[in-house]
Structure formats: structure tokens, C-alpha cells
Design a protein around this motif. Structure first.
Motif, PDB file in Angstrom:
ATOM      1  N   PRO A 360      60.725  67.103  88.508  1.00  0.00           N
ATOM      2  CA  PRO A 360      60.471  67.741  89.800  1.00  0.00           C
ATOM      3  C   PRO A 360      61.044  69.160  89.904  1.00  0.00           C
ATOM      4  O   PRO A 360      60.407  70.045  90.488  1.00  0.00           O
ATOM      5  N   LEU A 361      62.232  69.394  89.343  1.00  0.00           N
ATOM      6  CA  LEU A 361      62.786  70.750  89.360  1.00  0.00           C
ATOM      7  C   LEU A 361      61.869  71.718  88.620  1.00  0.00           C
ATOM      8  O   LEU A 361      61.597  72.832  89.090  1.00  0.00           O
ATOM      9  N   ILE A 362      61.383  71.300  87.448  1.00  0.00           N
ATOM     10  CA  ILE A 362      60.537  72.184  86.651  1.00  0.00           C
ATOM     11  C   ILE A 362      59.217  72.477  87.364  1.00  0.00           C
ATOM     12  O   ILE A 362      58.659  73.574  87.238  1.00  0.00           O
ATOM     13  N   PRO A 367      56.328  75.922  87.022  1.00  0.00           N
ATOM     14  CA  PRO A 367      55.179  75.021  87.218  1.00  0.00           C
ATOM     15  C   PRO A 367      54.219  75.000  86.036  1.00  0.00           C
ATOM     16  O   PRO A 367      53.629  73.959  85.727  1.00  0.00           O
ATOM     17  N   GLU A 368      54.077  76.142  85.345  1.00  0.00           N
ATOM     18  CA  GLU A 368      53.177  76.163  84.192  1.00  0.00           C
ATOM     19  C   GLU A 368      53.709  75.287  83.074  1.00  0.00           C
ATOM     20  O   GLU A 368      52.956  74.637  82.341  1.00  0.00           O
ATOM     21  N   LYS A 369      55.043  75.233  82.936  1.00  0.00           N
ATOM     22  CA  LYS A 369      55.664  74.387  81.921  1.00  0.00           C
ATOM     23  C   LYS A 369      55.487  72.906  82.286  1.00  0.00           C
ATOM     24  O   LYS A 369      55.213  72.068  81.416  1.00  0.00           O
ATOM     25  N   ALA A 370      55.622  72.592  83.557  1.00  0.00           N
ATOM     26  CA  ALA A 370      55.442  71.206  83.999  1.00  0.00           C
ATOM     27  C   ALA A 370      54.032  70.720  83.685  1.00  0.00           C
ATOM     28  O   ALA A 370      53.826  69.582  83.248  1.00  0.00           O
ATOM     29  N   GLY A 371      53.046  71.587  83.896  1.00  0.00           N
ATOM     30  CA  GLY A 371      51.676  71.224  83.561  1.00  0.00           C
ATOM     31  C   GLY A 371      51.475  71.043  82.065  1.00  0.00           C
ATOM     32  O   GLY A 371      50.793  70.106  81.624  1.00  0.00           O
ATOM     33  N   GLU A 372      52.089  71.930  81.268  1.00  0.00           N
ATOM     34  CA  GLU A 372      52.032  71.819  79.801  1.00  0.00           C
ATOM     35  C   GLU A 372      52.570  70.479  79.334  1.00  0.00           C
ATOM     36  O   GLU A 372      51.992  69.821  78.465  1.00  0.00           O
ATOM     37  N   TRP A 373      53.715  70.092  79.881  1.00  0.00           N
ATOM     38  CA  TRP A 373      54.360  68.864  79.432  1.00  0.00           C
ATOM     39  C   TRP A 373      53.557  67.627  79.804  1.00  0.00           C
ATOM     40  O   TRP A 373      53.468  66.672  79.032  1.00  0.00           O
ATOM     41  N   ALA A 374      52.986  67.639  81.002  1.00  0.00           N
ATOM     42  CA  ALA A 374      52.173  66.495  81.402  1.00  0.00           C
ATOM     43  C   ALA A 374      50.983  66.348  80.448  1.00  0.00           C
ATOM     44  O   ALA A 374      50.650  65.240  80.006  1.00  0.00           O
ATOM     45  N   GLU A 375      50.344  67.464  80.114  1.00  0.00           N
ATOM     46  CA  GLU A 375      49.222  67.412  79.177  1.00  0.00           C
ATOM     47  C   GLU A 375      49.689  66.988  77.791  1.00  0.00           C
ATOM     48  O   GLU A 375      48.985  66.269  77.068  1.00  0.00           O
ATOM     49  N   THR A 406      53.894  58.093  83.445  1.00  0.00           N
ATOM     50  CA  THR A 406      52.945  58.093  84.567  1.00  0.00           C
ATOM     51  C   THR A 406      53.517  58.806  85.772  1.00  0.00           C
ATOM     52  O   THR A 406      52.766  59.376  86.577  1.00  0.00           O
ATOM     53  N   SER A 407      54.838  58.801  85.927  1.00  0.00           N
ATOM     54  CA  SER A 407      55.466  59.512  87.038  1.00  0.00           C
ATOM     55  C   SER A 407      55.290  61.013  86.888  1.00  0.00           C
ATOM     56  O   SER A 407      54.928  61.712  87.843  1.00  0.00           O
ATOM     57  N   VAL A 408      55.548  61.521  85.670  1.00  0.00           N
ATOM     58  CA  VAL A 408      55.399  62.955  85.409  1.00  0.00           C
ATOM     59  C   VAL A 408      53.947  63.375  85.618  1.00  0.00           C
ATOM     60  O   VAL A 408      53.657  64.432  86.197  1.00  0.00           O
ATOM     61  N   MET A 409      53.015  62.537  85.167  1.00  0.00           N
ATOM     62  CA  MET A 409      51.595  62.844  85.316  1.00  0.00           C
ATOM     63  C   MET A 409      51.177  62.842  86.791  1.00  0.00           C
ATOM     64  O   MET A 409      50.487  63.760  87.254  1.00  0.00           O
ATOM     65  N   ALA A 410      51.591  61.818  87.524  1.00  0.00           N
ATOM     66  CA  ALA A 410      51.204  61.724  88.936  1.00  0.00           C
ATOM     67  C   ALA A 410      51.757  62.891  89.738  1.00  0.00           C
ATOM     68  O   ALA A 410      51.077  63.439  90.616  1.00  0.00           O
ATOM     69  N   ASP A 411      52.986  63.296  89.434  1.00  0.00           N
ATOM     70  CA  ASP A 411      53.591  64.402  90.175  1.00  0.00           C
ATOM     71  C   ASP A 411      52.881  65.719  89.863  1.00  0.00           C
ATOM     72  O   ASP A 411      52.651  66.541  90.753  1.00  0.00           O
ATOM     73  N   ALA A 412      52.526  65.918  88.584  1.00  0.00           N
ATOM     74  CA  ALA A 412      51.812  67.142  88.210  1.00  0.00           C
ATOM     75  C   ALA A 412      50.459  67.213  88.912  1.00  0.00           C
ATOM     76  O   ALA A 412      50.045  68.281  89.384  1.00  0.00           O
ATOM     77  N   LEU A 413      49.768  66.087  89.006  1.00  0.00           N
ATOM     78  CA  LEU A 413      48.474  66.076  89.691  1.00  0.00           C
ATOM     79  C   LEU A 413      48.645  66.285  91.192  1.00  0.00           C
ATOM     80  O   LEU A 413      47.879  67.031  91.817  1.00  0.00           O
ATOM     81  N   ALA A 414      49.642  65.644  91.782  1.00  0.00           N
ATOM     82  CA  ALA A 414      49.862  65.761  93.223  1.00  0.00           C
ATOM     83  C   ALA A 414      50.180  67.196  93.622  1.00  0.00           C
ATOM     84  O   ALA A 414      49.877  67.618  94.748  1.00  0.00           O
ATOM     85  N   LYS A 415      50.775  67.942  92.700  1.00  0.00           N
ATOM     86  CA  LYS A 415      51.154  69.335  92.990  1.00  0.00           C
ATOM     87  C   LYS A 415      50.152  70.341  92.427  1.00  0.00           C
ATOM     88  O   LYS A 415      50.402  71.550  92.457  1.00  0.00           O
ATOM     89  N   GLY A 416      49.032  69.848  91.913  1.00  0.00           N
ATOM     90  CA  GLY A 416      47.966  70.720  91.453  1.00  0.00           C
ATOM     91  C   GLY A 416      48.319  71.579  90.261  1.00  0.00           C
ATOM     92  O   GLY A 416      47.846  72.711  90.137  1.00  0.00           O
TER      93      GLY A 416
END
Length: 745
Positions: A360-362, A367-375, A406-416
Motif C-alpha cells: 500500500p505504501l508503494i 505507483p508505477e512500481k506497484a503496477g510493475e510488481w503486480a504484473e 491476490t491482495s497486491v493484485m486487487a489493490d493495484a486494480l482498485a487503485k487503477g
């Protein structure tokens, strides 16, 4: 006129001096202390690395025991050498690849360095120590994929370096060398590959070593015996280099690759073609300075400032890059892959820990890093057939509980954060990893990963709960899977599959099956539906209880996706508040001969040293006693985070303990990743500025002090918050959050 010119020049000069002084004083790097967490059970390391870099070049002072999981412990005074890969804050040790040790005046067969703490310094991107018995000073820095050493010898006629390729960081945990190959390129250059087996079942690292000078003598020992070969294969290989008499510092570059020696060569050519050690230090520090600008704070409390920026620093160690500059990487299926454009492979996702605060902090500061990691996690599913829960060096370690990816993925999607996500694949990855897969289980049968990644799911689908007489840690698996199933439902809903979403929303209520209304705790339940006995909520057994690294107190409040539903289990908000009061005020006695060593940082039975407790103080925000959230957060922030080696109250766990501090220091927290809602805490900084796409999100704490720990009111962009919640969207738009603090609640 001349006098006026001189006067103006003097004013400009003095202004420049003041400006430079203020810049130095406010430089965030001055408040980062890499030794914080290297004592007690913090398990961090002090060596040189870059933000999310592949190389973590650090001294190995200890090769046995839990508190040396990172290879270093502050109380040690012996250095075996400097290896290039480490884990920050984990509860299990691994890595420690490619170890070098400079020496003079020593038995070449087994040189060991001794040092005093006064002769050791560390800062972001740089480490220095004097080895007093070996008469040499070692300095370390790094790029993303290359470690850079500088050795200054007291004796110009006795300049030696040991390359120890038999070095193992944690032999007492089954960590062992499988195979080494090394060959000489010329009198300054060697290349090779190491393969080890430990926490990572099959770990490979390739490397290229370049010295700044040609060696004049080389002694090689293979399996303890002298050898004259320059192309070697074996488990225990040691090379002793002697360099010509010289007063200059000896420089060594070690490039790593996750693929092969060719990759290491490309990495060193791309990142460190020259030999300017000081310039490399400056570049590493500049990288850290930029990385730490995501949140800036203002406070007169030097302790808070040091804790904050060190915590932010520790939040940027991992996940780290596991891909060469040419885009090649080793997949979860162990095949060599070429990354498509825009994709980067990462490893070291401590997901069971880090889904709670680190990720969540990332999403806020990178935010671009958070999206990278989820992918990257979804890609690991494509390669290996399941989402990982603790991937290490392209291995399913299977460590910890459930399917937290699944938590990291759901959060990344919820935050677009992943606008181009293939939602059908994301949904498939989530559902597959949350349901029983007999073929995957059979394929991996006999491995630790198969046992801990699948069996609990089989029982969940059979009974609707995990029976304690079939699976250890059944309650922990059960309540966490309920949350993860909610995350799966959210992913399916985003993908447009309402039928699958409804199925998993129903499973997300399974946590209720563990609640015993007669005791008020989540309890182990046998396959026949009876409660497991005997029962004592303070009892812990690290390996054989119904709770992972904890007890019933520390596992009875986990339903972040359905907090109001959990309150209803207790009967009312007042009853729930009373239960929380018991958690925080009962005695801190932990029962059981084999109680988990992870249970640290106790307030009553609340255990801040381990992740399952990290959201609990915020549960008071769902009751009529919201001030108690502020009361207990104040205790944690001021008493469990200190600017000293023992200053982290439990395992740092790849940034989770530190990310918790960063978010809470500025006054809010996300109880349920996947639901983009933040809840109000107790800020300990006076001001904070969060860099967001909309500009900045400013946080002000009026009348803030240790005495004024309670919140009188909160304004968001000038409007009073009637409830202690605001959205991620509010934060990302920029604006102002104002706390008005008071000594009274």
C-alpha cells in the motif's frame, strides 16, 4: 560603488553558505542509519545497495543462527568477507553469493577479519570497515547489478584477496553449495556460476569479477586441496590472489547475472565500465536521494526524523530486479526468457508480510512500481502455474500462509495502477491459485511448496474450513484465505465475471466458521466440527499450533474485508471494544515451551513485532472509542521504533515493519488492501508532503507533541471528517489533511 559591490558580493556569498548549510542539514540521507535493525531480531544488513537493486553488497559476520538471517548481526566482531546478495529482515536466511575478503598478515588458508564498531560506517549506497587484524580498510558501493570494492592496505607489499566460492550463509538450515564453475579470462578477470540449495530450492547466480590490477600470484584450493587448474568445477573452491607491491587502493568489480556469464559481462559493461569508485558512490547516493523524495517530513524531533527516513530507506530494498540489462531472466519454470518491452522481472516478494503496509505504501509513493510488481506476480503464474506467496530466485518457497499475491493484485486494480492488465489472465491466476489444483500438487508432490501451497485449499473446499486435526496453523490459513477470497472476488468483479465474484464473496465469509462465541476467539476446529481442546488463548507453539507465529489473541481479529461483520460476531460495538481492551491490557505472558520467537513488541497480547497484529489498533475506529486507536499507536510509534541497532522490535521482513512506521508517522493506514480506503491514526510528524500525480498531498498536525497524542478534529481540504476515513482518490488528487491534536480525548 565599489564598496556597495563588495557588500553585495559578501551578502551573496553568505547567503550561498547558509543555503548550502541548510541543504546539507535537511538532506534526507543524513537521517538514514543502515545499522538500525541490525541488532535484536531486526535481521537487516548495513551494506551497499541501490533502490530495488539486484546487488546487496554487505559484510557476512555470522553464518549460523536465526538472528543472522541477513548474514550480519550488530553484536558480532568478525567478518568472513563481503558477499553480494542478502535478504533484508527475513526470518529465514539464504543467498550470500560470491564472497571476497581482502587481507594481509594472515594464514591464507582461512583469513578472518576482526573489527571494532568505531571503525565501521554505513550510509545509503556506501559501507566502510577497517579489518584491524588483516591491516586493510574495505569500502563498498554498488550499481543495480554490480558490486564495487575498494581495498586500502596498510602494507603495500602484502596485498591479498580471497575469493571464497564455498561460502554458505546458513549451513545449519540446510543451505549448501551444489556446484561451482569458474574460469580465468585473463590476469585481471574471472567468470563463473554458483548453484546453491537452501530456502530457494534451486538458486543460480552467474558473475564476472574484474580487478583493477593484474595479480602476480594465484593459489587455488579445490575441496581443500591445492590445484593448478584455471578452469574449475566443484563445491568448495577458494582462490587467493596476491597483487604487486603498490600504495594504491585495489579496486574490484563483481557483476551478477541471473542467467549466465555473458549476462554478467553485459551488466558490467552497461553499468560500471570505468573505475571511479568515488563517482559510483555519488551516483548510488543520488539514486537514494531521489528515491526518498516520495514523502518529505518536518519535525523538530530528531529521533522521529531518523526513524522515518531510515524506515523509508528500508522500504526500498526489495522486491529487487532479477533480470539482466539485455532483458533476459530465469522464469519460475527455470527456462530463460526474454522480457517483453516494458516488463521487468523481480524477486523477493515477502507477500504475507508486505501486503499489509509495504505494498500500500508503494501504491502511494511509487505507483508505477506497484503496477510493475503486480504484473510481475501474474507473470510468475504464467510461468509456474500458480501465484507465488514467497518467490525467491525463481523458486516457489511456499513460505507462510494462503495466497497473498491476490491482495497486491486487487489493490493495484482498485487503485487503477495497471490500466493495460489482461483482466482475464489476472482473474484466471487468482481463481486458479485459490482453488484445489490436484495436477499441480501431483507434479510438485514431495516438495515443501506443494504441501504448504495447496493442501489447505483442498480442505477449505471440502469442509468450508481447515480442520485443525489435518493441517497445522489451520486457523491462520482459514481466516487469511477468507480475506484472500474476497480479493479474488474483487479481481473477478473487475474482470466482469459476476458469477465467480459471487462464489468467492461467499467464501470470504468462511472466517466466521472459526469464531467461538463462548470464548470470543477464533479457534481450531476438528474435521468433525468439534472445537480443538485444550484451549488457552495465550498458548503458542511455533511449529505445531493452530496459529502461525502467534496465538489466539493475535489471530482473532483478522477479517479486514469485513470488519463490520466481525464486529457483529461479538454482538455489538461495545462488546467488540471490550474484547480489544482485553487484547491490549491483559498480561503479556506467552505460554508454551515452543512459543514462537516472532512474538515480540507486546502491549498486552498485541504483538507489533509480527505482522498479524499490524492493523489491530485501527479496529477501535470501528467502535465508539476511536481515541484508543491514537493511544496505542502513540505507544508503538514512540516505544517500538528507536534510532539504534535494536530499534526494530521484530523481523523487518522486507520493508513491512518500516512501511508501517512511514504510513503511521504521517497519520493514516490502509486496513484492507483491495479497498482503497485509509483510516486515521496518530501522526508523529508536524508536517508531511506526499508526492502524488496531482502535485502534493500536504499533512499538517497542529499542536503536535508527545503529550498531545489525541485528535480533536480532522479536516480534509477544509472540510471536517465526521468519520476517520478518506479515499485513495482523495490522496492522489492532492490537497491538505489537517490534524488538530490535543492532550484530552
Amino acid at each position: 560603488m565599489r564598496a556597495l559591490t563588495v557588500f553585495i558580493s559578501l551578502i551573496l556569498f553568505l547567503s550561498g553558505c547558509v543555503s548550502e548549510q541548510n541543504q546539507t542539514e535537511s538532506d534526507v540521507l543524513n537521517y538514514v542509519d543502515p545499522f538500525i535493525g541490525t541488532g535484536f531480531h531486526g535481521h537487516t544488513f548495513p551494506g551497499a545497495t541501490t533502490p530495488f537493486g539486484m546487488v546487496q553488497l554487505s559484510p557476512d559476520t555470522h553464518i549460523m543462527g536465526w538472528d543472522a538471517s541477513s548474514g550480519y548481526h550488530y553484536e558480532d566482531s568478525t567478518i568472513y568477507g563481503f558477499s553480494h546478495t542478502h535478504l533484508s529482515g527475513t526470518g529465514i536466511g539464504d543467498l550470500g553469493d560470491v564472497l571476497l575478503l581482502p587481507y594481509s598478515n594472515s594464514d591464507e588458508l582461512k583469513p578472518v577479519g576482526l573489527f571494532d564498531k568505531k571503525d565501521e560506517t554505513a550510509s545509503p549506497g556506501y559501507y566502510k570497515v577497517r579489518l584491524k587484524n588483516l591491516n586493510v580498510t574495505a569500502e563498498l558501493t554498488a550499481t543495480k547489478r554490480v558490486g564495487f570494492h575498494q581495498y586500502t592496505y596498510d602494507e603495500s607489499n602484502d596485498r591479498n584477496v580471497l575469493l571464497d566460492l564455498g561460502h554458505i550463509l546458513q549451513p545449519n538450515w540446510g543451505h549448501k553449495m551444489i556446484k561451482n564453475t569458474i574460469h580465468q579470462i585473463d590476469d585481471k578477470t574471472f567468470e563463473g556460476v554458483q548453484k546453491t540449495k537452501g530456502w530457494a530450492e534451486d538458486h543460480l547466480v552467474a558473475y564476472r569479477i574484474e580487478f583493477s590490477e593484474e595479480f602476480e600470484r594465484l593459489k587455488i584450493y579445490s575441496e581443500g586441496e591445492p590445484s593448478s587448474e584455471t578452469k574449475l568445477s566443484g563445491k568448495d573452491i577458494k582462490l587467493h590472489f596476491r597483487f604487486p607491491d603498490n600504495n594504491k587502493a585495489l579496486l574490484v568489480k563483481v557483476a551478477l547475472s541471473v542467467v549466465d556469464e555473458e549476462g554478467a559481462t553485459k551488466n558490467i559493461q552497461a553499468e560500471l565500465s570505468g573505475w571511479d569508485f568515488a563517482q559510483t558512490v555519488r551516483q548510488a547516493k543520488a539514486g537514494w536521494h531521489d528515491a526518498l523524495q516520495g514523502i518529505t517530513i518536518s519535525t523538530d524531533d530528531e529521533t522521529v526524523k531518523t526513524n522515518f527516513y531510515t524506515a523509508l530507506y528500508h522500504s526500498m530494498m526489495s522486491p529487487f530486479i532479477a533480470q539482466d540489462v539485455d532483458g533476459r531472466y530465469r522464469g519460475m519454470d527455470k527456462t530463460i526468457r526474454q522480457a517483453p518491452e516494458g516488463f521487468t522481472n523481480y524477486t523477493v516478494f515477502s507477500l504475507w508480510d508486505t501486503f499489509r503496509a509495504f505494498h500500500p505504501l508503494i501504491t502511494i509513493i511509487r505507483p508505477e512500481k506497484a503496477g510493475e510488481w503486480a504484473e510481475a506476480l501474474v507473470q510468475k503464474y504464467r510461468e509456474g502455474g500458480l501465484l507465488p506467496k514467497w518467490p525467491l530466485a525463481s523458486n516457489y518457497t511456499g513460505t507462510m500462509v494462503g495466497y497473498p499475491a491476490t491482495s497486491v493484485m486487487a489493490d493495484a486494480l482498485a487503485k487503477g495502477l495497471v490500466p493495460n492488465a489482461d483482466l482475464n489472465v489476472w482473474k484466471e491466476a487468482a481463481i486458479t491459485s485459490a482453488t484445489w489444483q490436484p495436477e499441480w500438487f501431483e507434479k510438485h508432490k514431495g516438495t515443501r511448496a506443494a504441501e504448504v501451497m495447496m493442501k489447505h485449499i483442498y480442505y477449505k473446499e471440502k469442509y468450508g474450513f481447515v480442520p485443525s486435526d489435518s493441517i497445522t496453523a489451520s486457523v491462520s490459513y482459514g481466516v487469511e484465505m477468507a480475506y484472500y477470497d474476497w480479493c479474488v472476488a474483487e479481481i473477478a468483479k473487475t474482470a466482469g465475471d459476476d458469477k465467480a465474484a459471487d462464489e468467492f464473496y461467499k467464501k470470504s465469509k468462511y472466517y466466521e466458521n472459526y469464531f467461538d462465541a463462548t470464548t470470543g476467539f477464533m479457534r481450531g476446529k476438528n474435521g468433525d466440527g468439534s472445537w480443538r481442546t485444550p484451549f488457552n488463548p495465550k498458548y503458542s507453539d511455533h511449529n505445531h499450533a493452530d496459529y502461525t507465529e502467534g496465538n489466539a489473541y493475535q489471530w482473532s481479529y483478522f477479517a479486514p474485508h469485513d470488519t463490520n461483520g466481525m464486529v457483529d460476531l461479538f454482538g455489538s460495538k461495545d462488546a467488540f471494544e471490550s474484547s480489544l481492551d482485553s487484547l491490549f491490557t491483559t498480561s503479556s505472558e506467552i505460554l508454551g515451551e515452543n512459543a514462537s520467537a516472532d512474538i515480540t513488541g507486546l502491549i498486552g497480547q498485541y504483538a507489533h513485532g509480527n505482522e498479524p497484529s499490524h492493523h489491530m489498533a485501527y479496529l477501535y475506529n470501528y467502535t465508539n472509542a476511536k481515541w484508543k486507536t491514537q493511544k496505542y499507536l502513540d505507544h508503538v510509534l514512540y516505544d517500538f521504533y528507536l534510532p539504534e541497532p535494536a530499534g526494530i522490535i521484530g523481523n523487518e521482513d522486507c520493508g513491512q515493519m518500516s512501511a508501517w512506521y512511514v504510513l503511521n508517522a504521517i497519520g493514516f493506514y490502509q486496513v484492507c488492501p483491495g479497498d482503497p480506503t485509509y483510516t486515521i491514526g496518530r501522526p508523529v510528524v508536524d508536517k508531511a508532503s506526499v508526492r502524488v500525480p496531482g502535485g502534493s498531498f500536504e499533512i499538517l498536525a497542529h499542536n503536535n507533541s508527545k503529550e498531545n497524542k489525541y485528535i480533536d478534529k480532522v479536516l480534509l481540504n477544509g472540510e471536517t471528517l465526521n468519520e476517520p476515513f478518506f479515499s485513495h482518490e482523495d490522496l492522489m488528487k492532492g490537497g491538505k489533511l489537517e490534524f488538530f491534536m490535543s492532550a484530552e480525548h
